[in-house]
Design an enzyme around this catalytic site. Sequence first.
Site, short mmCIF file in Angstrom:
data_model
loop_
_atom_site.label_atom_id
_atom_site.label_comp_id
_atom_site.label_asym_id
_atom_site.label_seq_id
_atom_site.Cartn_x
_atom_site.Cartn_y
_atom_site.Cartn_z
N TYR A 56 0.82 -1.22 0.00
CA TYR A 56 0.00 0.00 0.00
C TYR A 56 0.86 1.27 0.00
O TYR A 56 0.45 2.29 -0.58
CB TYR A 56 -1.02 -0.03 1.16
CG TYR A 56 -2.08 -1.08 0.90
CD1 TYR A 56 -3.08 -0.85 -0.04
CD2 TYR A 56 -2.03 -2.32 1.53
CE1 TYR A 56 -4.03 -1.83 -0.33
CE2 TYR A 56 -2.97 -3.30 1.25
CZ TYR A 56 -3.97 -3.05 0.33
OH TYR A 56 -4.90 -4.02 0.02
N ASP A 96 -8.36 5.23 -4.85
CA ASP A 96 -7.66 6.46 -5.26
C ASP A 96 -8.53 7.68 -4.97
O ASP A 96 -9.67 7.54 -4.51
CB ASP A 96 -7.28 6.37 -6.77
CG ASP A 96 -8.49 6.32 -7.70
OD1 ASP A 96 -9.38 7.18 -7.56
OD2 ASP A 96 -8.54 5.43 -8.57
N HIS A 111 -14.58 0.82 -0.29
CA HIS A 111 -13.42 -0.04 -0.02
C HIS A 111 -12.27 0.72 0.65
O HIS A 111 -11.14 0.23 0.68
CB HIS A 111 -12.91 -0.70 -1.31
CG HIS A 111 -13.84 -1.76 -1.84
ND1 HIS A 111 -13.69 -2.35 -3.08
CD2 HIS A 111 -14.94 -2.34 -1.29
CE1 HIS A 111 -14.65 -3.25 -3.27
NE2 HIS A 111 -15.43 -3.26 -2.21
#
Length: 246
Positions: A56, A96, A111
Amino acid sequence: MANLPRVVILTGAGISAESGLKTFRDSNGLWENHKIEDVATPEAFAGNPDLVYGFYNDRRAQLQLPNVKPNRAHEALASLESVFGNNVLLVTQNVDNLHERAGSKNIIHMHGKLLSSRCINSGRSHTWHSKFDASTPCPCCTPASAMRPDIVWFGEMPMYMDNIILALTKADIFLSIGTSGQVYPAAGFVQVAKDSGARTVELNLQPSDKCALFDESYLGRASMIVPQFIHSLIDEYALTQQNSLL
Ligand code: APR
């Protein structure tokens, strides 16, 4: 405009592909190069946190590269909201921030978000743009606790589901953009909207797994087909408005 329809839009990785972010399941997608169970599950985080933080951290850094920008599809959805206002709800599976950067405001990240961390102790989310790992202290607890990526992993419950389901049951139009329809519960949204009487429309590069459930389907690159569809939707309702004034 009178009688504006309520529009719920679901987006997936395909809408950000032309902005330079990889999808998950296309060839050379993220899940071709990483195993889901190694980087995107609570068990992976418990077993090998460094690998998960690293995955991540890399994606967070990539999102902030100068060449990664919203494309015409993100911009078209923001322009729909500027005309239809709060009648538009954008539900994204994407982590994003390209919808926000294009100007969308009424948005749910079901999410989670890449530019956010979550305190393991308090559960609070914190805007976070840089790298972090198990040794990075949270800003909310005394003594400070560790943080995890603020991402919904496989096996966890997506966020804001009650709000999403309520909006789907009231929707007049449901748009699904750039998602393969392989991951639940998002893959089931079209059925909920359809059962509530919504017009259902898919815009995707190729037919998704759920294509049979859509009333209309437009295939092509998001940066082409999304602006076309959105402008026709705005024109359609401008015409309805004109006719209602005659
Ligand atoms: N324009 C439109 N659609 C595109 C484009 C494009 N330029 N490029 C790819 N697509 C389509 C693909 O055809 C595919 O159907 O986008 C879809 C991307 O599918 P996935 O990679 O499965 O992404 P998504 O549906 O968002 O994944 C859902 O799975 O791994 C999890 O949590 C992750 O949120 C993600 C969820």
